[in-house]
Each structure stands twice: as structure tokens, then as C-alpha cells.
Design a protein around this motif. Structure first.
Motif, PDB file in Angstrom:
ATOM      1  N   LEU A  93      -2.141   1.507 -12.974  1.00 45.99           N
ATOM      2  CA  LEU A  93      -1.539   2.378 -12.080  1.00 45.99           C
ATOM      3  C   LEU A  93      -0.642   1.467 -11.116  1.00 45.99           C
ATOM      4  O   LEU A  93      -1.151   0.587 -10.417  1.00 45.99           O
ATOM      5  CB  LEU A  93      -2.307   3.001 -11.420  1.00 45.99           C
ATOM      6  CG  LEU A  93      -2.003   4.081 -10.114  1.00 45.99           C
ATOM      7  CD1 LEU A  93      -0.752   5.066 -10.956  1.00 45.99           C
ATOM      8  CD2 LEU A  93      -2.881   4.673  -9.469  1.00 45.99           C
ATOM      9  N   ASP A  94       0.670   1.694 -11.409  1.00 41.48           N
ATOM     10  CA  ASP A  94       1.750   0.702 -10.506  1.00 41.48           C
ATOM     11  C   ASP A  94       1.297  -0.890 -10.790  1.00 41.48           C
ATOM     12  O   ASP A  94       1.304  -1.463 -12.117  1.00 41.48           O
ATOM     13  CB  ASP A  94       1.542   1.040  -9.152  1.00 41.48           C
ATOM     14  CG  ASP A  94       2.186   2.350  -8.806  1.00 41.48           C
ATOM     15  OD1 ASP A  94       2.836   2.712  -9.220  1.00 41.48           O
ATOM     16  OD2 ASP A  94       1.449   2.885  -7.891  1.00 41.48           O
ATOM     17  N   THR A  95       0.744  -1.601  -9.863  1.00 42.20           N
ATOM     18  CA  THR A  95       0.550  -3.025 -10.176  1.00 42.20           C
ATOM     19  C   THR A  95      -1.036  -3.312 -10.407  1.00 42.20           C
ATOM     20  O   THR A  95      -1.332  -4.300 -10.535  1.00 42.20           O
ATOM     21  CB  THR A  95       1.062  -3.850  -9.158  1.00 42.20           C
ATOM     22  OG1 THR A  95       0.414  -3.601  -7.860  1.00 42.20           O
ATOM     23  CG2 THR A  95       2.459  -4.094  -8.850  1.00 42.20           C
ATOM     24  N   ALA A  96      -1.920  -2.310 -10.225  1.00 42.94           N
ATOM     25  CA  ALA A  96      -3.216  -2.449 -10.423  1.00 42.94           C
ATOM     26  C   ALA A  96      -3.690  -2.025 -11.848  1.00 42.94           C
ATOM     27  O   ALA A  96      -2.908  -1.095 -12.487  1.00 42.94           O
ATOM     28  CB  ALA A  96      -3.814  -1.476  -9.438  1.00 42.94           C
ATOM     29  N   SER A  97      -4.544  -2.815 -12.429  1.00 50.20           N
ATOM     30  CA  SER A  97      -5.134  -2.411 -13.913  1.00 50.20           C
ATOM     31  C   SER A  97      -6.485  -3.079 -13.948  1.00 50.20           C
ATOM     32  O   SER A  97      -7.057  -3.991 -13.210  1.00 50.20           O
ATOM     33  CB  SER A  97      -4.167  -3.196 -14.603  1.00 50.20           C
ATOM     34  OG  SER A  97      -4.050  -4.679 -14.693  1.00 50.20           O
ATOM     35  N   PHE A  98      -7.281  -2.782 -14.869  1.00 53.04           N
ATOM     36  CA  PHE A  98      -8.543  -2.988 -15.224  1.00 53.04           C
ATOM     37  C   PHE A  98      -8.775  -2.620 -16.779  1.00 53.04           C
ATOM     38  O   PHE A  98      -8.101  -1.833 -17.451  1.00 53.04           O
ATOM     39  CB  PHE A  98      -9.612  -2.298 -14.422  1.00 53.04           C
ATOM     40  CG  PHE A  98      -9.773  -0.840 -14.430  1.00 53.04           C
ATOM     41  CD1 PHE A  98     -10.581  -0.344 -15.535  1.00 53.04           C
ATOM     42  CD2 PHE A  98      -8.872  -0.176 -13.635  1.00 53.04           C
ATOM     43  CE1 PHE A  98     -10.506   1.151 -15.316  1.00 53.04           C
ATOM     44  CE2 PHE A  98      -9.020   1.341 -13.683  1.00 53.04           C
ATOM     45  CZ  PHE A  98      -9.805   1.752 -14.632  1.00 53.04           C
ATOM     46  N   ILE A  99      -9.625  -3.314 -17.335  1.00 51.30           N
ATOM     47  CA  ILE A  99      -9.968  -2.787 -18.666  1.00 51.30           C
ATOM     48  C   ILE A  99     -11.276  -2.189 -18.510  1.00 51.30           C
ATOM     49  O   ILE A  99     -12.293  -2.598 -18.061  1.00 51.30           O
ATOM     50  CB  ILE A  99     -10.442  -4.185 -19.452  1.00 51.30           C
ATOM     51  CG1 ILE A  99      -9.340  -5.122 -19.437  1.00 51.30           C
ATOM     52  CG2 ILE A  99     -11.083  -4.073 -20.880  1.00 51.30           C
ATOM     53  CD1 ILE A  99      -7.991  -4.674 -20.130  1.00 51.30           C
ATOM     54  N   LEU A 100     -11.272  -0.861 -19.280  1.00 48.34           N
ATOM     55  CA  LEU A 100     -12.601  -0.007 -19.582  1.00 48.34           C
ATOM     56  C   LEU A 100     -13.081  -0.294 -20.674  1.00 48.34           C
ATOM     57  O   LEU A 100     -12.399  -0.485 -21.885  1.00 48.34           O
ATOM     58  CB  LEU A 100     -11.980   1.534 -19.686  1.00 48.34           C
ATOM     59  CG  LEU A 100     -12.981   2.465 -19.511  1.00 48.34           C
ATOM     60  CD1 LEU A 100     -13.701   2.530 -18.468  1.00 48.34           C
ATOM     61  CD2 LEU A 100     -12.661   4.011 -19.916  1.00 48.34           C
ATOM     62  N   GLN A 101     -14.201  -0.653 -20.919  1.00 46.01           N
ATOM     63  CA  GLN A 101     -15.167  -1.035 -21.899  1.00 46.01           C
ATOM     64  C   GLN A 101     -16.173  -0.084 -22.458  1.00 46.01           C
ATOM     65  O   GLN A 101     -16.788   0.566 -21.395  1.00 46.01           O
ATOM     66  CB  GLN A 101     -15.648  -2.521 -21.811  1.00 46.01           C
ATOM     67  CG  GLN A 101     -16.824  -2.641 -20.878  1.00 46.01           C
ATOM     68  CD  GLN A 101     -17.204  -3.879 -20.374  1.00 46.01           C
ATOM     69  OE1 GLN A 101     -17.481  -4.714 -21.528  1.00 46.01           O
ATOM     70  NE2 GLN A 101     -17.771  -4.154 -19.198  1.00 46.01           N
TER      71      GLN A 101
END
Length: 162
Positions: A82-90
Motif C-alpha cells: 500500500l503506497d510505500t508500505a509492504s509486507f509478506i503474508l505467509q
């Protein structure tokens, strides 16, 4: 035995430490390859957390309802941005891990984020209700919520003058 020094003079072997020999050998190797003598300064581009998901598909739908886009997924991992924020869902879940995990999201409008849970039906569809908005002594106005897996998210906006 006499060994050459970096400046072209010769030193007796007894005066050269193992570390100096390694540095000298490394320097000669770099000169041979015509590479710079110093290593580049390490820099970071981004850091991503791997969030646990008990129900991967439902968790993916939850984060998409919050506005995150799925950049890629292989069914076991998904990068959400989202915009510059990110993460990995596992697709990995240990309850103790999920309950100990926290995320922080800095946003432009805390009120818009807080209202989104009701206006988009996220509170009803996923059973996720945001906590009350509060001004914190560290210069943020924030609220918390627990995602469907028990991961705590702290959504915050900077207070004016902070």
C-alpha cells in the motif's frame, strides 16, 4: 624470509601479522582485478516483515479490504503493498508467535483509517474492531487492532509539531 610491503619496501616476515598479510593479499588481488581498494558502503533498500496467517486466503482478503494490493502470490506467500508500505503474508501460523507479533503503519489520516473499519464493513466481515484513537506522549496519534490471526497493528499519524 623477506616480504614486500604495500609501499614497495621489504619487511622481515616476523614483523608481519597474519592480518596484515591477508589485507596485503586482498589489496594486491583488488589491484590485479582493477577494482576499488575500499568496499562499497552497505545500504538498505527496504525491510519487510513476514506476517503469520492461520487462514491464508481469508487473511489475504482482509488486507485487500484494508487497501493493500497483492503484488505477487504463490499460494503460500504473498507480497502486499500500500503506497510505500509492504509486507509478506505467509501461510504459516503458530498462535504464540502471532500474538507476540506487532506491526506499525504510519498514515496521513488516522481518522480516515479508523472510520474505514466501519464504512467498508471490515469490522463486520472480519470481526476486527479498531481500538480508540489516542494521542501518545511520543508524538503520535494512534489506534490498535488485532488482525484475524491475532497480530497487533498500531496505525498512527504524527501529531502536529512532532
Amino acid at each position: 624470509m623477506i616480504l614486500p610491503s604495500p609501499d614497495g619496501r621489504f619487511w622481515p616476515e616476523a614483523h608481519i601479522t597474519s592480518l596484515h598479510c591477508l589485507r596485503h593479499t586482498h589489496r594486491l588481488f583488488l589491484e590485479f582485478l582493477d577494482l576499488p581498494m575500499s568496499a562499497p558502503t552497505p545500504t538498505a533498500i527496504e525491510v519487510k516483515a513476514f506476517l503469520p496467517a492461520q487462514d491464508f486466503r481469508r487473511s489475504l482478503l482482509f488486507y485487500q479490504a484494508l487497501g493493500f494490493n497483492c503484488v505477487w502470490s504463490d499460494g503460500k506467500l504473498a507480497e502486499l503493498r500500500l503506497d510505500t508500505a509492504s509486507f509478506i503474508l505467509q501461510d504459516f501460523y503458530i498462535a504464540e508467535h502471532a500474538r507476540s507479533f506487532q506491526m506499525h503503519l504510519l498514515v496521513a489520516s488516522i481518522d480516515a483509517w479508523h472510520a474505514m473499519f466501519r464504512t467498508e464493513g471490515i469490522d463486520v466481515e472480519f470481526g476486527v474492531r479498531p481500538g480508540e484513537i489516542a494521542n501518545q506522549p511520543w508524538g503520535l496519534r494512534d489506534f490498535v487492532f488485532l488482525d484475524p490471526n491475532g497480530v497487533m497493528w498500531r496505525v498512527a499519524q504524527r501529531l502536529e509539531g512532532s
